[in-house]
Design an enzyme around this catalytic site. Sequence first.
Site, PDB file in Angstrom:
ATOM      1  N   ASP A  15       8.876   0.819  -3.964  1.00  0.00           N
ATOM      2  CA  ASP A  15       7.773   1.414  -4.713  1.00  0.00           C
ATOM      3  C   ASP A  15       8.322   2.683  -5.349  1.00  0.00           C
ATOM      4  OD1 ASP A  15       6.225  -0.569  -3.643  1.00  0.00           O
ATOM      5  OD2 ASP A  15       5.020   0.733  -2.356  1.00  0.00           O
ATOM      6  N   ASP A  27      -3.293  -7.192  -4.044  1.00  0.00           N
ATOM      7  CA  ASP A  27      -3.500  -6.050  -3.145  1.00  0.00           C
ATOM      8  C   ASP A  27      -4.855  -6.176  -2.451  1.00  0.00           C
ATOM      9  OD1 ASP A  27      -1.093  -4.688  -4.042  1.00  0.00           O
ATOM     10  OD2 ASP A  27      -2.167  -4.162  -5.859  1.00  0.00           O
TER      11      ASP A  27
HETATM   12  O1  1PR Z   1      -1.673  -3.064 -11.225  1.00  0.00           O
HETATM   13  O2  1PR Z   1      -0.086  -4.457 -12.504  1.00  0.00           O
HETATM   14  O3  1PR Z   1      -0.091  -2.015 -12.789  1.00  0.00           O
HETATM   15  O4  1PR Z   1       0.737  -3.053 -10.700  1.00  0.00           O
HETATM   16  C1  1PR Z   1       0.808  -1.967  -9.829  1.00  0.00           C
HETATM   17  C2  1PR Z   1       1.679  -2.392  -8.683  1.00  0.00           C
HETATM   18  O5  1PR Z   1       1.924  -1.262  -7.870  1.00  0.00           O
HETATM   19  C3  1PR Z   1       1.028  -3.459  -7.817  1.00  0.00           C
HETATM   20  O6  1PR Z   1       1.991  -4.435  -7.524  1.00  0.00           O
HETATM   21  C4  1PR Z   1       0.645  -2.715  -6.533  1.00  0.00           C
HETATM   22  O7  1PR Z   1       0.855  -3.544  -5.401  1.00  0.00           O
HETATM   23  C5  1PR Z   1       1.620  -1.553  -6.517  1.00  0.00           C
HETATM   24  N1  1PR Z   1       1.063  -0.325  -5.922  1.00  0.00           N
HETATM   25  C6  1PR Z   1       0.186   0.487  -6.519  1.00  0.00           C
HETATM   26  N2  1PR Z   1      -0.059   1.538  -5.709  1.00  0.00           N
HETATM   27  C7  1PR Z   1       0.674   1.374  -4.605  1.00  0.00           C
HETATM   28  C8  1PR Z   1       0.737   2.299  -3.463  1.00  0.00           C
HETATM   29  O8  1PR Z   1       1.407   2.021  -2.461  1.00  0.00           O
HETATM   30  N3  1PR Z   1       0.041   3.413  -3.544  1.00  0.00           N
HETATM   31  N4  1PR Z   1       2.254  -0.257  -3.839  1.00  0.00           N
HETATM   32  C9  1PR Z   1       1.398   0.202  -4.737  1.00  0.00           C
HETATM   33  C10 1PR Z   1       2.208  -1.444  -3.311  1.00  0.00           C
HETATM   34  C11 1PR Z   1       2.915  -2.520  -1.490  1.00  0.00           C
HETATM   35  C12 1PR Z   1       4.107  -3.278  -1.225  1.00  0.00           C
HETATM   36  C13 1PR Z   1       4.857  -2.660  -0.093  1.00  0.00           C
HETATM   37  C14 1PR Z   1       4.594  -3.600   1.030  1.00  0.00           C
HETATM   38  C15 1PR Z   1       5.567  -3.529   2.133  1.00  0.00           C
HETATM   39  N5  1PR Z   1       3.152  -1.459  -2.361  1.00  0.00           N
HETATM   40  O9  1PR Z   1       4.905  -3.550  -2.272  1.00  0.00           O
HETATM   41  O10 1PR Z   1       6.144  -2.519  -0.477  1.00  0.00           O
HETATM   42  O11 1PR Z   1       3.269  -3.383   1.492  1.00  0.00           O
HETATM   43  O12 1PR Z   1       5.515  -2.314   2.783  1.00  0.00           O
HETATM   44  P1  1PR Z   1       5.944  -2.196   4.312  1.00  0.00           P
HETATM   45  O13 1PR Z   1       6.976  -3.240   4.556  1.00  0.00           O
HETATM   46  O14 1PR Z   1       6.528  -0.822   4.449  1.00  0.00           O
HETATM   47  O15 1PR Z   1       4.697  -2.393   5.088  1.00  0.00           O
HETATM   48  P2  1PR Z   1      -0.341  -3.137 -11.859  1.00  0.00           P
END
Ligand code: 1PR
Length: 550
Positions: free
Chosen positions: A239, A402
């Site tokens: 991320d 999500d």
């Molecule tokens: O909506 O098309 O612009 O995409 C935005 C992207 O950013 C989406 O894929 C959304 O999942 C991601 N996103 C937005 N905000 C966050 C945040 O964390 N605040 N991250 C975010 C999503 C989740 C996973 C993470 C796993 C594994 N991150 O990718 O890496 O949950 O984590 P872990 O193994 O540590 O538990 P758009």
Amino acid sequence: MTANTVYVLDLESGNLRSLQNALAKLGYDVKWIKTPEDGLDEAQILLFPGVGNFGHTVANLRRRGFVEPLKAYIASGRRIMGICVGLQALFTGSTESPGVEGLGIIPAQLEKFDDSNKSVPHIGWNSAAVIDEDKQGLYGLRPDSKYYYVHSYRASVAAVVAAGWTVATGNYNGEEFVGAVCKDNVFATQFHPEKSGVAGLKVLRAFLEGEVISKSAVEAAVGAVVKPGLTKRVIACLDVRTNDDGDLVVTKGDQYDVREKSATASTGGQVRNLGKPVEMAERYYLEGADEVTFLNITSFRNCPLVDTPMLEILRKTSETVFVPLTIGGGIRDIVDPDGTKISALDVASTYFRSGADKVSIGSDAVFAAEEFYANGEKLTGKTAMETISRAYGAQAVVISVDPKRVYVDSPDATTHHVIKTATPGPNGEVYAWYQCTVKGGRETRDMDVIQLVTAMEKMGAGEILLNCINKDGTNSGFDLELIQDVKDAVSIPVIASSGAGKPDHFLEVFEKTTTDAALGAGMFHRGEYKVSDVKQYLSEHGLLVRNELE
Ligand code: 1PR
């Protein structure tokens, strides 16, 4: 032109940057050929890469006047290597595009994989084992190596062998397919050598050097354990966002909150900084990650496309990382601050040109699914999913989901698709549904995850990246119930995500669900485990994984 110039057909589709980077790594430079007049006559070595649809590719060849010149090139005995759809175009036809004639160099047809017992497209690492005893080591192919495939159509091995071709095969849940073919001056791989790590680079090098039988490949394979089939994929996810000092960093949230917990500041702590995106991606590649995913988590903010920081990250990463790269965040129709309108397809194209193999779409997928249901489940052909899938193939479109768990007392308490859960809610509820969110979990919508993924499959998505906000960053293991529920609803591959805290969680998700891949973030970023620890653990427990060293 130098002795190390390779001519590469440029049909302006997909990720050609990765191939160029792989060639550069092997010491070759590229002369792009967009039409036969661009120098096909003088070419001695020609690469024909391609992704996406058979009919689209062949039509493109015809439009550019390539069909006869290519046949003449092949007839002249000069060397050519087809890659992915570049292999498929050599066949007479494909059920993907009925009535469309291929180049007909290989007198056989392509047919779709049977999806009744497996995910289609066939995405991931599988074998290309040469079947003729006396052709082992053909262009560096090793029977114990794994190569990266993305395709839905396969050629029958028997028909190709009968036509006098040497064939290397893979096996996908009982269906044998052509992984590579060779006859005289023609060599072609269904897999992407430029995305197949060290094993793929060896094949590319052997072809470029004209090493028809690679002695080192033969020697290395002696006594090697050959395990046919598709491996379980382990993916590292980064991320990425700008921190408060303006630096682009890899961060990681707890249930999507990426700021350090701060007792003093009412505004919250600093954005967690876990390292530099390009360096970390390279580290995970070297540790054996089967894919690397970047998510731009502040994509909901508007910024001019050319300034999108992810582009530079992709360009740099694709110079050193030779496994598939996915980029997510901000893939949607955008309006630049100067008023210029840019379609989601153009945004995606910019990413593909910068080194991405797949784009991942989050919020826009939910909005498109809402419209889809509001319009009586009619496809418009205009959504980001449909336009990108049409141009680049389903395999290039990943949907990042999500969801949040919502507990209910009984299935009747909601109109949404409900599961019975073994993890009761705060008030003892044994039913739950998964609510879709947008903008990185900031906003919930009246849609459940099954509605979303089934609509996305119809729109031409090729894969689901299944996060779970409740599990994200908890190190408590994947949400197995959610993952199996989604797997049962779609036939495209699913990547399990959120909650991985130790190698055993990967084993658990692969043993207890039918997921195709599993993704980890925090446990790798914090240095608690390496990607190689996970793969070794899986291998020790009898699961088939790719060994980067083979
Ligand atoms: O909506 O098309 O612009 O995409 C935005 C992207 O950013 C989406 O894929 C959304 O999942 C991601 N996103 C937005 N905000 C966050 C945040 O964390 N605040 N991250 C975010 C999503 C989740 C996973 C993470 C796993 C594994 N991150 O990718 O890496 O949950 O984590 P872990 O193994 O540590 O538990 P758009």
